[in-house]
Design a protein around this motif. Structure first.
Motif, PDB file in Angstrom:
ATOM      1  N   PHE A   8      -2.623   7.294  15.653  1.00 13.65           N
ATOM      2  CA  PHE A   8      -3.742   7.263  14.708  1.00 13.65           C
ATOM      3  C   PHE A   8      -4.500   5.946  14.820  1.00 13.65           C
ATOM      4  O   PHE A   8      -3.881   4.881  14.977  1.00 13.65           O
ATOM      5  N   TRP A  58       3.403   0.533  13.114  1.00 16.27           N
ATOM      6  CA  TRP A  58       2.190  -0.245  13.354  1.00 16.27           C
ATOM      7  C   TRP A  58       2.153  -0.749  14.783  1.00 16.27           C
ATOM      8  O   TRP A  58       3.116  -1.319  15.272  1.00 16.27           O
ATOM      9  N   LEU A  88      -4.810   6.969   1.931  1.00 15.70           N
ATOM     10  CA  LEU A  88      -4.514   5.817   1.088  1.00 15.70           C
ATOM     11  C   LEU A  88      -4.567   6.187  -0.390  1.00 15.70           C
ATOM     12  O   LEU A  88      -5.589   6.696  -0.874  1.00 15.70           O
ATOM     13  N   ALA A  92      -3.390  13.307   8.764  1.00 19.93           N
ATOM     14  CA  ALA A  92      -3.292  11.853   8.743  1.00 19.93           C
ATOM     15  C   ALA A  92      -2.935  11.367   7.343  1.00 19.93           C
ATOM     16  O   ALA A  92      -3.224  12.030   6.345  1.00 19.93           O
ATOM     17  N   PRO A  93      -2.306  10.208   7.252  1.00 18.56           N
ATOM     18  CA  PRO A  93      -2.036   9.635   5.925  1.00 18.56           C
ATOM     19  C   PRO A  93      -3.333   9.379   5.161  1.00 18.56           C
ATOM     20  O   PRO A  93      -4.386   9.148   5.746  1.00 18.56           O
ATOM     21  N   GLY A  95       8.815   7.999  10.610  1.00 19.62           N
ATOM     22  CA  GLY A  95       7.839   7.302   9.783  1.00 19.62           C
ATOM     23  C   GLY A  95       6.716   6.709  10.615  1.00 19.62           C
ATOM     24  O   GLY A  95       6.579   6.975  11.804  1.00 19.62           O
ATOM     25  N   LEU A  96       5.911   5.884   9.956  1.00 19.25           N
ATOM     26  CA  LEU A  96       4.765   5.253  10.603  1.00 19.25           C
ATOM     27  C   LEU A  96       5.190   3.957  11.279  1.00 19.25           C
ATOM     28  O   LEU A  96       6.033   3.222  10.756  1.00 19.25           O
ATOM     29  N   SER A 135       0.848  -1.196   0.000  1.00 17.81           N
ATOM     30  CA  SER A 135       0.000   0.000   0.000  1.00 17.81           C
ATOM     31  C   SER A 135       0.879   1.240   0.000  1.00 17.81           C
ATOM     32  O   SER A 135       2.021   1.198   0.474  1.00 17.81           O
ATOM     33  N   PHE A 191       6.432  -0.403   7.555  1.00 22.10           N
ATOM     34  CA  PHE A 191       6.387   0.754   6.672  1.00 22.10           C
ATOM     35  C   PHE A 191       7.803   1.179   6.292  1.00 22.10           C
ATOM     36  O   PHE A 191       8.774   0.838   6.977  1.00 22.10           O
ATOM     37  N   GLY A 192       7.883   1.947   5.219  1.00 20.72           N
ATOM     38  CA  GLY A 192       9.122   2.619   4.894  1.00 20.72           C
ATOM     39  C   GLY A 192       9.263   3.870   5.740  1.00 20.72           C
ATOM     40  O   GLY A 192       8.315   4.274   6.433  1.00 20.72           O
ATOM     41  N   GLY A 193      10.426   4.498   5.671  1.00 20.98           N
ATOM     42  CA  GLY A 193      10.662   5.700   6.463  1.00 20.98           C
ATOM     43  C   GLY A 193       9.982   6.947   5.913  1.00 20.98           C
ATOM     44  O   GLY A 193       9.972   7.982   6.568  1.00 20.98           O
ATOM     45  N   TRP A 214      -8.916   7.201   8.173  1.00 21.63           N
ATOM     46  CA  TRP A 214      -8.055   7.457   9.318  1.00 21.63           C
ATOM     47  C   TRP A 214      -8.718   8.459  10.273  1.00 21.63           C
ATOM     48  O   TRP A 214      -9.453   9.355   9.838  1.00 21.63           O
ATOM     49  N   GLY A 215      -8.390   8.306  11.546  1.00 16.26           N
ATOM     50  CA  GLY A 215      -8.732   9.349  12.502  1.00 16.26           C
ATOM     51  C   GLY A 215      -7.788  10.535  12.323  1.00 16.26           C
ATOM     52  O   GLY A 215      -6.793  10.446  11.589  1.00 16.26           O
ATOM     53  N   TYR A 228      -5.312   0.843   4.740  1.00 18.43           N
ATOM     54  CA  TYR A 228      -6.207   1.556   5.659  1.00 18.43           C
ATOM     55  C   TYR A 228      -6.872   2.708   4.925  1.00 18.43           C
ATOM     56  O   TYR A 228      -6.214   3.686   4.557  1.00 18.43           O
ATOM     57  N   HIS A 265       4.468   7.253   1.975  1.00 16.07           N
ATOM     58  CA  HIS A 265       4.868   6.069   2.742  1.00 16.07           C
ATOM     59  C   HIS A 265       4.410   4.802   2.035  1.00 16.07           C
ATOM     60  O   HIS A 265       3.285   4.756   1.523  1.00 16.07           O
ATOM     61  N   ALA A 280       4.082  -8.631  11.393  1.00 14.46           N
ATOM     62  CA  ALA A 280       3.706  -7.241  11.646  1.00 14.46           C
ATOM     63  C   ALA A 280       3.568  -6.495  10.323  1.00 14.46           C
ATOM     64  O   ALA A 280       4.187  -6.855   9.316  1.00 14.46           O
ATOM     65  N   VAL A 281       2.753  -5.445  10.349  1.00 15.94           N
ATOM     66  CA  VAL A 281       2.740  -4.503   9.226  1.00 15.94           C
ATOM     67  C   VAL A 281       3.980  -3.629   9.364  1.00 15.94           C
ATOM     68  O   VAL A 281       4.290  -3.147  10.464  1.00 15.94           O
ATOM     69  N   TRP A 334       2.760  -6.282   4.816  1.00 21.12           N
ATOM     70  CA  TRP A 334       2.891  -7.255   5.898  1.00 21.12           C
ATOM     71  C   TRP A 334       4.240  -7.942   5.792  1.00 21.12           C
ATOM     72  O   TRP A 334       4.701  -8.276   4.699  1.00 21.12           O
ATOM     73  N   TYR A 360       0.721   5.590   0.809  1.00 23.79           N
ATOM     74  CA  TYR A 360      -0.008   6.658   1.470  1.00 23.79           C
ATOM     75  C   TYR A 360       0.636   7.998   1.158  1.00 23.79           C
ATOM     76  O   TYR A 360       1.857   8.106   1.035  1.00 23.79           O
ATOM     77  N   GLN A 381       0.903  11.785   2.848  1.00 22.73           N
ATOM     78  CA  GLN A 381       0.673  12.515   4.096  1.00 22.73           C
ATOM     79  C   GLN A 381       1.081  13.969   3.930  1.00 22.73           C
ATOM     80  O   GLN A 381       2.272  14.280   3.779  1.00 22.73           O
TER      81      GLN A 381
END
Lengths: 110, 121
Positions: free
Chosen positions: B95, B47, A47, A44-45, B44-45, A35, A101-103, B111-112, B108, A88, A98-99, A92, A37, A39
């Motif tokens: 979030f 989880w 999609l 918030a991010p 970054g994000l 996925s 993410f990239g930086g 988002w909030g 997702y 971003h 865990a999910v 998975w 995103y 931002q």
């Protein structure tokens, strides 16, 4: 340090095309959907891409996703000033369960 | 209109706990899992885990196991995230997000607005 690797920053002029890379491994990108995103600062991010290359309704077709092996790419064509944001990637990871993410890649539209 | 509205910012002392709420509206709450993601300043994000409002099942990464509890209240369509034994590096924006697609983890769609948690010593 993020599990997925993205370039920290990129820049391009309005109207141009930019491609943002997301590099992973056999335990994440190679075996699972990616996925992307967007931002904007202080928000918030949002999609942009899911399942490697699908766009949610309302996302312009200027945004596209692709994947090959352990890397994924987000392409943005016809750059606009409003595209200036941090992007971003996420997926998975079966080794970490865990999910991940990239930086994030901060895109500047010159 | 689908919305996720989070609770207000929190200021906490090291060692304390924080509970963030995420009130949903505009869709059937039990139909979609809720995920929690945090973002430290300039980072970054990250989880933190998901919960199924349908059956209460949860999953969190090892890095948070033992410190985070995810719950839901189906009567109010609200999800909660509690983080215990706070440290300074827990300072972040937290979030909640809806997992909108059954086909993939990490997609997702709603988002909030985020809840800023600041931890001081």
């Amino acid at each position: 340090q993020s599990v997925l690797t993205q370039p920290p920053s990129m820049s391009a002029a309005p109207g141009q095309k930019v491609t943002i890379s997301c590099s992973g491994s056999s335990s994440n990108i190679a075996d699972n959907f990616v996925s992307w995103y967007q931002q904007l600062p202080g928000t918030a991010p949002k999609l942009l891409i899911y399942d490697d290359d699908k766009r949610p309704s309302g996302v312009p077709d200027r945004f596209s996703g692709s994947k090959s092996g352990t890397s994924a790419t987000l392409a943005i064509t016809g750059l606009q000033p409003g595209d200036e944001a941090t992007y971003h990637c996420g997926t998975w990871d079966r080794g970490l369960s865990a999910v991940v993410f990239g930086g994030g890649t901060k895109l500047t539209v010159l | 209109q689908v919305r996720l509205v989070q609770s207000a910012s929190e200021l906490k002392k090291s060692g304390a706990s924080v509970r963030v709420s995420c009130k949903t509206s505009g869709y059937t709450f039990t139909r979609y899992d809720i995920t929690w993601v945090r973002q430290a300043p300039g980072q970054g994000l990250e989880w933190m885990g998901w919960i199924s409002p349908f059956n209460g099942m949860t999953n969190s990464p090892r890095s948070f196991q033992g410190r985070v509890t995810l719950t839901t209240d189906t009567s109010t369509s609200t999800a909660y995230m509690e983080l215990r034994n706070l440290r300074s590096d827990d300072t972040a924006v937290y979030f909640c997000a809806r997992e909108g697609y059954d086909s993939s983890e990490g997609a997702y769609d709603i988002w909030g607005q985020g809840t800023r948690v600041t931890v001081f010593s």
